[in-house]
Design a protein around this motif. Structure first.
Motif, PDB file in Angstrom:
ATOM      1  N   UNK A 229      44.752  42.959  44.289  1.00  0.00           N
ATOM      2  CA  UNK A 229      45.114  42.027  45.361  1.00  0.00           C
ATOM      3  C   UNK A 229      44.321  40.751  45.158  1.00  0.00           C
ATOM      4  N   UNK A 230      44.901  39.586  45.499  1.00  0.00           N
ATOM      5  CA  UNK A 230      44.199  38.315  45.297  1.00  0.00           C
ATOM      6  C   UNK A 230      42.863  38.267  46.034  1.00  0.00           C
ATOM      7  N   UNK A 231      41.932  37.510  45.447  1.00  0.00           N
ATOM      8  CA  UNK A 231      40.607  37.268  46.036  1.00  0.00           C
ATOM      9  C   UNK A 231      39.839  38.560  46.296  1.00  0.00           C
ATOM     10  N   UNK A 232      40.061  39.536  45.431  1.00  0.00           N
ATOM     11  CA  UNK A 232      39.333  40.817  45.500  1.00  0.00           C
ATOM     12  C   UNK A 232      39.574  41.562  46.814  1.00  0.00           C
ATOM     13  N   UNK A 233      40.711  41.323  47.454  1.00  0.00           N
ATOM     14  CA  UNK A 233      41.044  42.073  48.664  1.00  0.00           C
ATOM     15  C   UNK A 233      41.361  43.516  48.284  1.00  0.00           C
ATOM     16  N   UNK A 234      41.416  44.368  49.303  1.00  0.00           N
ATOM     17  CA  UNK A 234      41.705  45.780  49.051  1.00  0.00           C
ATOM     18  C   UNK A 234      43.157  45.932  48.611  1.00  0.00           C
ATOM     19  N   UNK A 235      43.376  46.497  47.426  1.00  0.00           N
ATOM     20  CA  UNK A 235      44.754  46.627  46.938  1.00  0.00           C
ATOM     21  C   UNK A 235      45.490  47.756  47.643  1.00  0.00           C
ATOM     22  N   UNK A 236      46.810  47.790  47.545  1.00  0.00           N
ATOM     23  CA  UNK A 236      47.581  48.904  48.116  1.00  0.00           C
ATOM     24  C   UNK A 236      47.142  50.217  47.487  1.00  0.00           C
ATOM     25  N   UNK A 237      47.262  51.291  48.207  1.00  0.00           N
ATOM     26  CA  UNK A 237      46.833  52.583  47.654  1.00  0.00           C
ATOM     27  C   UNK A 237      47.730  53.040  46.520  1.00  0.00           C
ATOM     28  N   UNK A 238      47.172  53.927  45.711  1.00  0.00           N
ATOM     29  CA  UNK A 238      47.936  54.520  44.625  1.00  0.00           C
ATOM     30  C   UNK A 238      47.950  53.636  43.390  1.00  0.00           C
ATOM     31  N   UNK A 239      48.640  54.136  42.387  1.00  0.00           N
ATOM     32  CA  UNK A 239      48.770  53.415  41.130  1.00  0.00           C
ATOM     33  C   UNK A 239      50.239  53.119  40.856  1.00  0.00           C
ATOM     34  N   UNK A 240      50.503  52.452  39.756  1.00  0.00           N
ATOM     35  CA  UNK A 240      51.871  52.077  39.428  1.00  0.00           C
ATOM     36  C   UNK A 240      52.743  53.320  39.248  1.00  0.00           C
ATOM     37  N   UNK A 241      53.922  53.280  39.810  1.00  0.00           N
ATOM     38  CA  UNK A 241      54.856  54.398  39.715  1.00  0.00           C
ATOM     39  C   UNK A 241      55.755  54.229  38.488  1.00  0.00           C
ATOM     40  N   UNK A 242      56.431  55.284  38.082  1.00  0.00           N
ATOM     41  CA  UNK A 242      57.337  55.150  36.938  1.00  0.00           C
ATOM     42  C   UNK A 242      58.397  54.084  37.191  1.00  0.00           C
ATOM     43  N   UNK A 243      58.760  53.384  36.117  1.00  0.00           N
ATOM     44  CA  UNK A 243      59.761  52.338  36.237  1.00  0.00           C
ATOM     45  C   UNK A 243      59.562  51.280  35.163  1.00  0.00           C
ATOM     46  N   UNK A 244      60.342  50.190  35.289  1.00  0.00           N
ATOM     47  CA  UNK A 244      60.269  49.086  34.339  1.00  0.00           C
ATOM     48  C   UNK A 244      59.446  47.958  34.943  1.00  0.00           C
ATOM     49  N   UNK A 245      58.574  47.368  34.119  1.00  0.00           N
ATOM     50  CA  UNK A 245      57.680  46.317  34.593  1.00  0.00           C
ATOM     51  C   UNK A 245      57.754  45.106  33.663  1.00  0.00           C
ATOM     52  N   UNK A 246      57.696  43.929  34.292  1.00  0.00           N
ATOM     53  CA  UNK A 246      57.659  42.674  33.552  1.00  0.00           C
ATOM     54  C   UNK A 246      56.203  42.281  33.325  1.00  0.00           C
ATOM     55  N   UNK A 247      55.860  41.951  32.093  1.00  0.00           N
ATOM     56  CA  UNK A 247      54.511  41.525  31.737  1.00  0.00           C
ATOM     57  C   UNK A 247      54.563  40.047  31.363  1.00  0.00           C
ATOM     58  N   UNK A 248      53.702  39.250  31.981  1.00  0.00           N
ATOM     59  CA  UNK A 248      53.623  37.821  31.704  1.00  0.00           C
ATOM     60  C   UNK A 248      52.199  37.449  31.304  1.00  0.00           C
ATOM     61  N   UNK A 249      52.078  36.507  30.361  1.00  0.00           N
ATOM     62  CA  UNK A 249      50.775  36.019  29.920  1.00  0.00           C
ATOM     63  C   UNK A 249      50.862  34.516  29.743  1.00  0.00           C
ATOM     64  N   UNK A 250      49.793  33.825  30.126  1.00  0.00           N
ATOM     65  CA  UNK A 250      49.800  32.374  30.004  1.00  0.00           C
ATOM     66  C   UNK A 250      48.397  31.855  29.734  1.00  0.00           C
ATOM     67  N   UNK A 251      48.327  30.724  29.060  1.00  0.00           N
ATOM     68  CA  UNK A 251      47.104  29.958  28.853  1.00  0.00           C
ATOM     69  C   UNK A 251      47.344  28.556  29.405  1.00  0.00           C
ATOM     70  N   UNK A 252      46.296  27.855  29.854  1.00  0.00           N
ATOM     71  CA  UNK A 252      46.491  26.524  30.420  1.00  0.00           C
ATOM     72  C   UNK A 252      47.225  25.581  29.467  1.00  0.00           C
ATOM     73  N   UNK A 253      48.290  24.958  29.977  1.00  0.00           N
ATOM     74  CA  UNK A 253      49.033  23.990  29.200  1.00  0.00           C
ATOM     75  C   UNK A 253      50.010  24.587  28.209  1.00  0.00           C
ATOM     76  N   UNK A 254      50.127  25.914  28.181  1.00  0.00           N
ATOM     77  CA  UNK A 254      51.025  26.556  27.219  1.00  0.00           C
ATOM     78  C   UNK A 254      52.135  27.299  27.961  1.00  0.00           C
ATOM     79  N   UNK A 255      53.287  27.437  27.339  1.00  0.00           N
ATOM     80  CA  UNK A 255      54.415  28.137  28.001  1.00  0.00           C
ATOM     81  C   UNK A 255      54.073  29.595  28.290  1.00  0.00           C
ATOM     82  N   UNK A 256      54.618  30.109  29.380  1.00  0.00           N
ATOM     83  CA  UNK A 256      54.420  31.498  29.764  1.00  0.00           C
ATOM     84  C   UNK A 256      55.172  32.403  28.793  1.00  0.00           C
ATOM     85  N   UNK A 257      54.508  33.470  28.385  1.00  0.00           N
ATOM     86  CA  UNK A 257      55.106  34.446  27.472  1.00  0.00           C
ATOM     87  C   UNK A 257      55.426  35.721  28.250  1.00  0.00           C
TER      88      UNK A 257
END
Length: 266
Positions: A229-257
């Protein structure tokens, strides 16, 4: 018995007596020499088996200056082996502090790759540079960023890994920040909810690496399926469930991958 020729003159008589006395003395000396030289007594050693005389005593040699060493210094077995080391040297699987390279070791729940939920951050091909280095920052014109996942499908219990690859296509070296705030990795579910992000609660600051001219370096982030959760807030309980997930990565000034992964069921 009388001499038939007559009595000898006194001079001849005494000469014969002197010669006889001399012969007797020489004979005595000869006997004494035989006794002392071949003799059988005295202070000579006992004869050996070959008839020679053994010495009466043996003079010992110089004493040892210290105890004998029965093993290698320090008690180590240095007959063969590596590692070196490799030693001189570092243990297999540990990071190289001089180059800033981590070969994949884990540092608990958080690592160089990000905050809560990230572990096992690793870098290869780049040299760590200190903060404030005069090396210029990498720009989108000089460096191409790509995102790669070693496998698309992960069984239950497997931790997905994401590889950020920075390729310098210019003729000059530059530096890139792989810290969790700059190199942001985000995991989003199929219903467009952010499950985890490296910038939500980072434990590390900047991680600066040199990207040599016409070279490629790689940074790996391992996600343990935790939520954040943003700003180190308490995240929702549990972990990621089965399914499809989108992964994004970025560096400053560079296109998102972008890429995607699938977490399978039991």
């Amino acid at each position: 018995m009388r001499n038939p020729v007559g009595p000898l003159p006194s001079t001849i008589y005494w000469r014969r007596r002197a010669v006889a006395a001399t012969l007797v003395a020489l004979l005595a000396l000869l006997i004494a020499w035989v006794v002392t030289s071949g003799g059988g007594g005295g202070k000579k050693g006992k004869p050996g088996a070959d008839g020679s005389h053994a010495p009466s005593s043996i003079t010992p040699g110089p004493a040892s200056s210290g105890p004998a060493i029965s093993q290698n210094p320090g008690g180590r077995d240095e007959s063969s082996g590596s590692g070196g080391s490799t030693g001189g040297g570092a243990d297999a699987g540990s990071g190289d502090a001089s180059s800033g390279t981590d070969t994949g070791g884990s540092s608990g729940g958080d690592a160089a790759g990000g905050g809560a939920g990230a572990s096992g951050g690793g870098d290869s091909g780049g040299q760590r540079v200190p903060a404030g280095s005069s090396l210029p920052d990498c720009t989108a014109a000089a460096v191409q960023l790509t995102l790669h996942n070693p496998k698309n499908t992960y069984a239950p219990g497997e931790k997905p890994k994401f590889e950020l690859v920075a390729k310098n296509v210019s003729a000059s070296s530059c530096k890139v920040d792989f810290g969790p705030k700059a190199a942001v990795v985000t995991v989003t579910s199929a219903d467009d909810k952010v499950i985890w992000s490296s910038k939500d609660c980072p434990k590390d600051g900047a991680l600066l690496f040199q990207v040599p001219a016409n070279s490629t370096i790689k940074h790996t982030v391992q996600w343990n399926r935790a939520k954040s959760a943003p700003n180190c807030a308490t995240p929702p309980p549990g972990s990621a469930t089965p399914g499809t997930y989108l992964i994004e990565a970025s560096l400053p000034g560079m296109p998102v991958q972008r890429t995607s992964i699938v977490l399978t069921k039991d």
